[in-house]
Design a protein around this motif. Structure first.
Motif, mmCIF file in Angstrom:
data_model
loop_
_atom_site.group_PDB
_atom_site.id
_atom_site.type_symbol
_atom_site.label_atom_id
_atom_site.label_comp_id
_atom_site.label_asym_id
_atom_site.label_seq_id
_atom_site.Cartn_x
_atom_site.Cartn_y
_atom_site.Cartn_z
ATOM 1 N N LYS A 196 57.749 36.215 -1.032
ATOM 2 C CA LYS A 196 57.112 35.085 -0.954
ATOM 3 C C LYS A 196 58.862 33.982 0.010
ATOM 4 C CE LYS A 196 53.696 32.945 -3.528
ATOM 5 N NZ LYS A 196 52.859 31.961 -4.570
ATOM 6 N N HIS A 213 40.713 35.535 -15.996
ATOM 7 C CA HIS A 213 42.206 34.962 -15.860
ATOM 8 C C HIS A 213 42.349 32.864 -16.159
ATOM 9 C CE1 HIS A 213 45.640 33.214 -13.423
ATOM 10 N NE2 HIS A 213 44.928 32.190 -13.039
ATOM 11 N N ASP A 235 43.783 31.774 -2.241
ATOM 12 C CA ASP A 235 43.684 31.371 -2.907
ATOM 13 C C ASP A 235 42.617 31.199 -4.611
ATOM 14 O OD1 ASP A 235 41.689 30.506 -1.023
ATOM 15 O OD2 ASP A 235 41.825 27.842 -1.536
ATOM 16 N N GLN A 244 48.444 38.069 0.981
ATOM 17 C CA GLN A 244 49.429 36.825 1.287
ATOM 18 C C GLN A 244 49.412 36.247 3.280
ATOM 19 O OE1 GLN A 244 52.274 35.395 -0.277
ATOM 20 N NE2 GLN A 244 50.591 35.722 -2.567
ATOM 21 N N ILE A 298 54.840 39.793 -5.188
ATOM 22 C CA ILE A 298 54.675 38.269 -4.685
ATOM 23 C C ILE A 298 55.329 37.441 -4.420
ATOM 24 C CG2 ILE A 298 53.192 36.231 -4.589
ATOM 25 C CD1 ILE A 298 50.913 38.283 -6.302
ATOM 26 N N VAL A 299 56.768 37.652 -5.993
ATOM 27 C CA VAL A 299 57.505 36.638 -5.513
ATOM 28 C C VAL A 299 58.597 36.618 -4.830
ATOM 29 C CG1 VAL A 299 59.704 35.808 -7.473
ATOM 30 C CG2 VAL A 299 56.955 36.178 -8.310
ATOM 31 N N ILE A 311 53.383 40.957 -9.153
ATOM 32 C CA ILE A 311 53.695 39.721 -9.365
ATOM 33 C C ILE A 311 54.936 39.853 -8.823
ATOM 34 C CG2 ILE A 311 54.072 38.012 -11.071
ATOM 35 C CD1 ILE A 311 51.927 38.442 -12.958
ATOM 36 N N GLN A 312 56.227 40.629 -9.187
ATOM 37 C CA GLN A 312 57.263 40.681 -9.030
ATOM 38 C C GLN A 312 57.059 40.915 -7.171
ATOM 39 O OE1 GLN A 312 58.700 44.346 -11.287
ATOM 40 N NE2 GLN A 312 58.804 42.981 -13.351
ATOM 41 N N PRO A 361 49.537 28.924 0.364
ATOM 42 C CA PRO A 361 49.814 28.927 -1.271
ATOM 43 C C PRO A 361 49.293 29.679 -2.256
ATOM 44 C CG PRO A 361 48.830 27.052 -0.489
ATOM 45 C CD PRO A 361 48.866 27.974 0.521
ATOM 46 N N SER A 362 49.082 31.003 -1.804
ATOM 47 C CA SER A 362 48.981 31.910 -3.104
ATOM 48 C C SER A 362 49.536 32.753 -3.672
ATOM 49 C CB SER A 362 47.947 32.865 -2.041
ATOM 50 O OG SER A 362 47.726 34.738 -2.531
ATOM 51 N N ASP A 363 48.921 32.692 -5.066
ATOM 52 C CA ASP A 363 49.783 33.561 -6.269
ATOM 53 C C ASP A 363 48.891 35.298 -6.489
ATOM 54 O OD1 ASP A 363 51.143 32.203 -6.487
ATOM 55 O OD2 ASP A 363 50.274 30.721 -7.560
ATOM 56 N N THR A 364 48.149 35.937 -5.024
ATOM 57 C CA THR A 364 47.126 37.171 -5.385
ATOM 58 C C THR A 364 47.852 37.747 -4.230
ATOM 59 O OG1 THR A 364 45.775 36.071 -3.485
ATOM 60 C CG2 THR A 364 45.014 35.436 -5.936
#
Length: 391
Positions: free
Chosen positions: A307, A226, A187, A325, A303-304, A300-301, A319-322
């Motif tokens: 998930k 960012h 996070d 994971q 990571i999606v 980014i693709q 919950p991580s967008d980096t």
């Protein structure tokens, strides 16, 4: 002559206790270069355990730059930066890093650990106070303990407690230290709010962006870019062996801060400078980080996709967008079993256990790289779903 068997017996007992608690650590030994596919003891594995987020560690252009740097500068630096080890390669890289991050000055360190130690111990001492997120990297905590400053820790991301601590402090100098991207949870620190508190209470803010530099922000300029923040109160540290694919670290800050580090940071003063050939290679790395936006878009693709692939599991991603994971398993034994079962199927994902993470929070730390493909993520997801059903 006194026997050392008692001391050795004590060490053996400590090691046995660690092993019994499923906390014993062992090293992997790669036969190959760092890549998404690695070789261990002659066997190939799909690896999700590297911080090589942009897939640059084995990039042909960096290999060529290392060879060019070796021909020009030789191999070793020969001395510390303050004696005769500071080369034009180091100087040019520091200037490039300052431009890249938008700071007036930057200073190279051999490692992120040494950079954190250097900054914290140079800026905080006996009459000062350090305020730290409880999930900060060990290097920040160790530096705070050694500094002899008053050391206050606040619960993870708990800015209410942090403000209460800052308001109560009568320290001569206040330093708030935090990971920018937390290495085990993935996070992002609320740096905008941290900065607001530092401005309100007259504190410095030091951010360790080891896992954000190169990954987050426009052109990979890091967590500050960012979040769109900038301040002379911020001391910015980032490493060069993760997304940048090479080795080392740097601190970017105001000129007065950098000069203070040159004069007082013991981990800078009392160590041999890193090989200048690495600084030469990092100039090329910075070019790739800045220009190849497709690497961050691909991350980014991925990571999606990850998930989505892991959504049905009983174990849940944090919950991580980096690219970090973490899949929370909980029990040490189960995390180790899951990691070993993946390895038996040709996939490397490390089990992370206490004391690196809190008790009861053992996990698989899945690290994504732009070197991975969608098929790699699909394979990992399919195997984990299979293991979930079987357990």
């Amino acid at each position: 002559m006194p026997s050392d068997s008692g001391d050795l017996g004590s060490l053996r007992e400590q090691l046995r206790d660690r092993e019994a608690g499923k906390l014993y650590r062992q090293r992997l030994m790669l036969d190959s270069s760092q890549a998404k596919q690695v070789s261990l003891a002659g066997q190939e594995y799909l690896a999700f355990c590297s911080n090589d987020y942009l897939g640059l560690a084995n990039h042909p252009a960096l290999i060529a730059a290392v060879c060019e740097g070796a021909l020009r500068y030789g191999v070793g630096a020969g001395a510390s930066h303050l004696i005769s080890g500071h080369s034009t390669a180091h100087h040019e890289l520091e200037e490039a890093l300052a431009r890249f991050t938008g700071y007036p000055r930057a200073l190279l360190f051999s490692t992120g650990y040494m950079a954190n130690a250097g900054v914290v111990m140079a800026l905080a001492g006996r009459h000062d106070a350090i305020f730290a997120d409880k999930l900060n990297h060990a290097s920040l905590n160790d530096a705070a303990l050694v500094s002899r400053a008053t050391f206050k820790r606040y619960p993870h991301l708990d800015l209410t407690t942090l403000e209460r601590q800052l308001a109560a402090s009568r320290a001569k100098r206040k330093l708030v230290i935090s990971d920018a991207v937390f290495s085990m949870d993935g996070d992002i620190a609320p740096a905008t709010n941290l900065l607001a508190l530092c401005e309100k209470y007259g504190a410095w803010l030091m951010l360790d962006d080891a896992h954000g530099f190169g990954v987050l922000g426009a052109q990979g300029r890091g967590t500050l870019a960012h979040l769109g923040i900038k301040s002379p109160r911020i001391i910015y540290m980032a490493t060069l062996g993760k997304a940048a694919g090479v080795f080392g670290a740097f601190v970017a800050a105001q000129p007065e801060v950098i000069e203070t580090l040159i004069q007082h940071a013991r981990s800078y003063i009392y160590t041999t400078a890193s090989p200048p050939l690495l600084a030469h290679a990092l100039m090329k790395s910075l070019d790739l980080v800045e220009s190849e936006e497709w690497r961050r878009k691909k991350l980014i693709q991925l990571i999606v996709a990850l998930k989505q692939a892991l959504q049905p599991l009983r174990w849940k991603l944090m919950p991580s967008d980096t690219p970090i994971q973490p899949l929370i398993v909980g029990d040490n034994d189960k995390a180790l079993q899951l990691s070993e079962s993946l390895r038996e199927r040709g996939i490397l994902v490390p089990a992370i256990r206490p004391p690196t993470v809190p008790q009861g929070a053992s996990r698989l730390r899945i690290s994504l790289s732009s070197a991975h493909d969608m098929e790699d993520v699909a394979r990992l997801g399919a195997v984990l779903r299979e293991l979930d059903v079987a357990s």
